[in-house]
Design a protein around this motif. Structure first.
Motif, short mmCIF file in Angstrom:
data_model
loop_
_atom_site.label_atom_id
_atom_site.label_comp_id
_atom_site.label_asym_id
_atom_site.label_seq_id
_atom_site.Cartn_x
_atom_site.Cartn_y
_atom_site.Cartn_z
N CYS B 293 -33.98 47.69 42.65
CA CYS B 293 -33.83 48.62 41.54
C CYS B 293 -33.89 47.86 40.23
CB CYS B 293 -32.49 49.34 41.64
SG CYS B 293 -32.23 50.15 43.22
N GLY B 294 -33.89 48.61 39.14
CA GLY B 294 -33.76 47.99 37.84
C GLY B 294 -32.42 47.27 37.77
N PRO B 295 -32.37 46.16 37.04
CA PRO B 295 -31.10 45.43 36.97
C PRO B 295 -30.08 46.18 36.12
CG PRO B 295 -32.72 44.44 35.51
CD PRO B 295 -33.43 45.54 36.24
N ASP B 296 -28.83 45.77 36.26
CA ASP B 296 -27.76 46.40 35.50
C ASP B 296 -27.72 45.85 34.08
OD1 ASP B 296 -27.04 48.08 37.55
OD2 ASP B 296 -25.58 46.68 38.38
N VAL B 297 -28.74 46.15 33.31
CA VAL B 297 -28.75 45.81 31.88
C VAL B 297 -28.93 47.12 31.12
CG1 VAL B 297 -29.66 43.50 32.26
CG2 VAL B 297 -31.25 45.37 31.83
N PRO B 298 -28.52 47.18 29.85
CA PRO B 298 -28.46 48.47 29.17
C PRO B 298 -29.79 49.24 29.10
CG PRO B 298 -27.17 46.88 27.98
CD PRO B 298 -27.90 46.12 29.06
N ALA B 299 -30.90 48.57 28.97
CA ALA B 299 -32.15 49.32 28.90
C ALA B 299 -33.32 48.40 29.17
CB ALA B 299 -32.31 49.96 27.51
N MET B 300 -34.52 49.00 29.39
CA MET B 300 -35.70 48.17 29.61
C MET B 300 -36.10 47.50 28.30
SD MET B 300 -39.39 49.09 31.25
CE MET B 300 -38.76 49.33 32.89
N PRO B 301 -36.29 46.18 28.33
CA PRO B 301 -36.64 45.47 27.10
C PRO B 301 -38.07 45.77 26.64
CG PRO B 301 -35.91 43.96 28.83
CD PRO B 301 -36.17 45.27 29.47
N PHE B 302 -38.39 45.30 25.46
CA PHE B 302 -39.68 45.60 24.85
C PHE B 302 -40.79 44.63 25.27
CE2 PHE B 302 -42.71 45.00 21.30
CZ PHE B 302 -43.25 46.28 21.26
N ALA B 303 -40.48 43.31 25.27
CA ALA B 303 -41.51 42.32 25.56
C ALA B 303 -42.12 42.57 26.95
CB ALA B 303 -40.91 40.92 25.52
N PRO B 304 -43.45 42.49 27.04
CA PRO B 304 -44.10 42.78 28.33
C PRO B 304 -43.57 41.91 29.47
CG PRO B 304 -45.74 42.46 26.60
CD PRO B 304 -44.41 42.17 25.98
N THR B 305 -43.28 40.64 29.16
CA THR B 305 -42.77 39.76 30.21
C THR B 305 -41.42 40.26 30.72
OG1 THR B 305 -41.91 38.42 28.40
CG2 THR B 305 -43.91 37.65 29.47
N LEU B 306 -40.60 40.73 29.76
CA LEU B 306 -39.27 41.21 30.15
C LEU B 306 -39.36 42.57 30.82
CD1 LEU B 306 -37.13 39.99 27.12
CD2 LEU B 306 -37.43 38.95 29.38
N GLU B 307 -40.35 43.35 30.41
CA GLU B 307 -40.60 44.62 31.09
C GLU B 307 -40.89 44.37 32.57
OE1 GLU B 307 -42.62 48.30 28.62
OE2 GLU B 307 -43.94 46.98 29.75
N GLN B 308 -41.76 43.36 32.78
CA GLN B 308 -42.11 42.98 34.16
C GLN B 308 -40.88 42.49 34.92
OE1 GLN B 308 -44.95 42.92 35.95
NE2 GLN B 308 -46.32 43.78 34.39
N ALA B 309 -40.05 41.75 34.18
CA ALA B 309 -38.86 41.20 34.83
C ALA B 309 -37.89 42.31 35.23
CB ALA B 309 -38.17 40.20 33.90
N PHE B 310 -37.84 43.34 34.41
CA PHE B 310 -36.93 44.45 34.68
C PHE B 310 -37.44 45.30 35.85
CE2 PHE B 310 -35.38 48.73 34.30
CZ PHE B 310 -34.11 48.65 33.74
N MET B 311 -38.71 45.53 35.86
CA MET B 311 -39.31 46.53 36.73
C MET B 311 -39.42 46.07 38.18
SD MET B 311 -40.53 49.55 36.22
CE MET B 311 -41.33 50.74 37.31
#
Lengths: 432, 327
Positions: B293-311
């Protein structure tokens, strides 16, 4: 990192061992292969060697406790101990072992009357300790009445050898699949396990000891799997009997061992096996496995049940040497002091029912050997020699053999070779 | 049959329902003249007029409050919350009011509203245009929560939601709007709320997902098929109420379960599916129940790399599936 040392699985019929005595105490340094504990199983007492170098941290099992095979029994700290260096090869980087029991002691399985090397077993060795069974696997085991013995045979394909649901389903498929059509007239189906018989009013249940149960299982297996044929020859041991009579007292005084007929028989058998190497073999399914060593098992009626200590490399011993070896093994069998080494590796078995007064008996093969020879009681009988009647000492020798491996003429060649040798023995036969 | 995108299917569903039933209205920010931020209601104002296609102020609480009032007076409103990130002001209206009426009046008064809301990330939306919120509403009795992933399902489920007498929260993954295409029948059809769909059959493990990650799961299953691993992919479609029957039937077959969603791990839909399996499916399990699942962080970040990391991306799903298959 401490290594958890587990009691090895020594065979599918041996389910538990008793830690008779700890030979190493917490804090003591232990070398690899040094005995850690004395372990008693159904049949033998064995010294259990350490699989690693290290310092014993703690015992997980107290002396006298019975533990299932595969359970951890102690912990050994290996962290600061360098890995053993192979003198010839460059040593790999020093690394603490991560797996338990990297170098297990030789795997043994319980034969009909003793332990034998694992490689003769038809089934693959089960992993020593498997991950726990998942709920669905437990459900399937219960639903399909899969026995612990069956489970032992199932190869786990999951991580760490875990038995997966698919493994069980595959096994069940194979179990229920109809057997391939037999090429020969169908053998009688193995008897279905009989439900526990209800006890009548005039009957009493005698619980099975572990040894009794194993003897029962292995005898049944031998009788079920091996197509056995049988034959008997009469051996005139008059000369041998005279010679034995003449030397036995002195021999006993000098050697401290009784001089029975048995060492002479073993000598004759060993030489006959050399002459007929096919008899010293076992059935390998798609091949016959010839044994290069001649290790003669001697069936002994021990207090706890039938046991078969083995005289290893019996072909290298003189009659006196055989007499002493037999004396030693029989003595220890009767005192329940046989070690694993004493009962393993047999390639041919001699069964001395004559000592019990029998003149004719039909032995069951010590699975998976090719044959078993029985020596009967020496009796004086009138026999015809050159058209005259004489009183001679006669001993019946019987053999039961695996007809898959041997035919009658090969077996006769063997028994005749034994007979010829025994009849040639007499005054002057060297004992040393 | 025509091939449509998800947004087209949603537009068709609303248009057909508005043509079929004059009580159906739409209201929300820019749904009128602009046709909605994602053009879900494009052309509606010309066809149905300002009375049935209502542009509202930028006040989410009032959008849903108005919808509840209209519903109580006989209409069947579809309220649009432009981005799920802005859904929080409606909680009091939706959870505190709409979800309780049926229960509080002993079944005499229902609130037949649909709240549509585009949700989810992988659109470079950052902290305020990428969130998933089904985990929050999932907890509230009296609400139905639908998360379709294909055009066919989106249309059939939205029609069911509009015809439903109780409040339905309809989450549309905005990344699927124009990236996912599929055949949609021309004739009228509905898909019942609360029924999952086995999108791909397999015998080695079951994967439960919905929304965008459902498509990633299908890609991953396709990749693993080449390794001989047969993955069953179940599209939950409705996350509340859960289709417990389909979920259990799948795990009874495979013995292994992986739940994949983009919403945060803790307390998400995956937790509930896990609890269901641990309870009613325990003796069928051959492996631990896993969640990706998505990690327990407040929201999906903006940077594409971090988006990938979240997803939970296809690669991550492949790894998780492979590990579970080997277990």
């Amino acid at each position: 990192m401490p290594v958890r040392v587990e009691l090895p699985h020594v065979g599918e019929t041996v389910t538990e061992g008793i830690i008779q005595k700890w030979l190493k105490q917490p804090g003591e340094r232990v070398k690899r292969f040094e005995p850690l504990a004395e372990v008693v199983t159904d049949k033998v007492t064995m010294e259990f060697p350490s699989p690693v170098d290290g310092v014993l941290v703690r015992h997980l099992v107290p002396e006298g406790a019975a533990v299932p095979m595969g359970s951890p029994i102690c912990e050994i700290e290996t962290a600061e101990v360098p890995a053993p260096v192979e003198p010839s090869a460059p040593s790999p980087p020093v690394k603490a072992p991560v797996a338990v029991l990297e170098e297990p002691p030789p795997n043994m399985v319980m034969g009909p009357t003793g332990l034998r090397p694992r490689e003769e077993a038809p089934t693959p060795a089960p992993p020593r300790e498997r991950p726990p069974l998942s709920p669905v696997v437990q459900r399937l085991i219960a639903e399909h009445n899969i026995t612990p013995q069956e489970l032992e045979r199932i190869q786990g394909t999951g991580i760490g050898g875990r038995i997966t649901k698919q493994d069980i389903l595959r096994y069940l498929e194979a179990r229920t699949a109809p057997p391939p059509a037999p090429p020969t007239p169908p053998a009688p189906a193995p008897p279905a396990p009989r439900p526990a018989a209800a006890l009548g009013a005039d009957e009493e249940a005698l619980p099975l000891t572990p040894v009794r149960r194993i003897i029962a299982e292995n005898m049944a297996r031998s009788a079920r799997e091996i197509p056995m044929a049988w034959s008997m020859v009469e051996v005139d041991v008059t000369g041998l009997a005279r010679w034995r009579e003449a030397v036995k007292e002195e021999f006993e005084r000098k050697e401290g061992a009784e001089l029975t007929f048995l060492p002479f028989v073993v000598k004759a058998v060993v030489e006959a096996l050399k002459e007929n190497p096919l008899v010293n073999s076992s059935w390998g399914g798609d091949k016959i496995i010839l044994k290069k060593r001649i290790n003669i098992g001697i069936a002994v009626a021990a207090p706890q049940g039938l046991v078969v200590p083995v005289i290893h490399d019996a072909d290298r011993l003189s009659i006196a040497g055989l007499a002493k070896a037999i004396h030693d093994k029989v003595q220890r069998a009767r005192e329940n002091r046989l070690t694993l080494e004493d009962v393993q590796g047999g390639t041919f078995t001699i069964n001395n029912t004559g000592a019990l007064g029998s003149v004719l008996s039909q032995a069951i093969i010590n699975y998976p050997q090719a044959a078993i020879l029985t020596t009967e009681r020496v009796v004086k009988r009138p026999v015809v020699i050159d058209d005259a009647i004489a009183i001679r000492s006669i001993m019946n020798i019987t053999v039961t053999f695996d007809h898959r491996i041997l035919d009658g003429h090969q077996m006769s060649a063997f028994t005749q070779a034994v007979k010829r040798r025994l009849e040639a023995m007499g005054p002057g036969t060297p004992l040393y | 049959m025509a091939v449509k995108t998800v947004i087209e299917a949603i537009r068709d569903a609303m248009r057909e329902e508005m043509r079929r039933d004059s009580r159906v209205i739409v209201l929300g920010e820019d749904v009128g003249r602009r046709g909605g931020v994602f053009l879900a209601t494009e052309g509606f104002i010309d066809e149905f007029g300002e009375e049935r296609v209502i542009d509202t102020p930028l006040a989410e609480a009032s959008i849903v409050g108005l919808a509840i009032g209209a519903a109580l007076n006989g209409l069947r409103p579809i309220a649009e919350i432009q981005f799920t990130d802005f859904i929080w002001p409606i909680v009091n209206q939706l959870v505190g009011e709409a979800a309780r009426h049926h229960y509080g009046t002993n079944g005499q008064v229902s609130v037949p509203i649909v709240v549509r809301s585009p949700y989810g990330g992988m659109v470079r939306g950052g902290l305020y245009h990428s969130q998933s919120a089904e985990g929050f509403f999932y907890h509230c009795p009296g609400l139905k929560v639908v998360c379709p992933s294909t055009p066919y399902d989106a249309k059939g489920l939205l029609k069911s939601a509009i015809r439903d007498d109780d409040p339905v929260l309809f989450f549309e993954h905005k990344r699927t709007y124009r990236t996912v295409r599929g055949e949609v029948p021309d004739e009228d059809y509905t898909i019942p709320i609360g029924v999952a769909d086995v999108k791909r059959e397999g015998r080695d493990l079951s994967v439960f997902s919905y929304g965008l990650t459902l498509h990633y799961c299908l890609q991953a299953a396709e990749a693993l098929a080449k390794e001989g691993i047969q993955v069953e992919v179940v599209d939950l479609r409705t996350v509340k109420p859960l289709d417990t029957e389909t979920i259990l039937a799948s795990v009874k077959k495979t013995g292994k379960a992986l739940i994949v969603h983009e919403d945060n791990l803790t307390g998400g839909v995956g937790a509930e599916v896990s609890a269901l399996l641990a309870d009613a499916g325990f003796t069928y399990l051959d492996a631990p129940i896993k969640r990706l699942c998505g990690p327990d962080v407040p929201a999906m970040p903006f940077a594409p790399t971090l988006e990938q990391a979240f997803m939970p991306t296809t690669d991550k799903i492949i790894d998780a599936m492979r590990h579970l298959a080997r277990y």
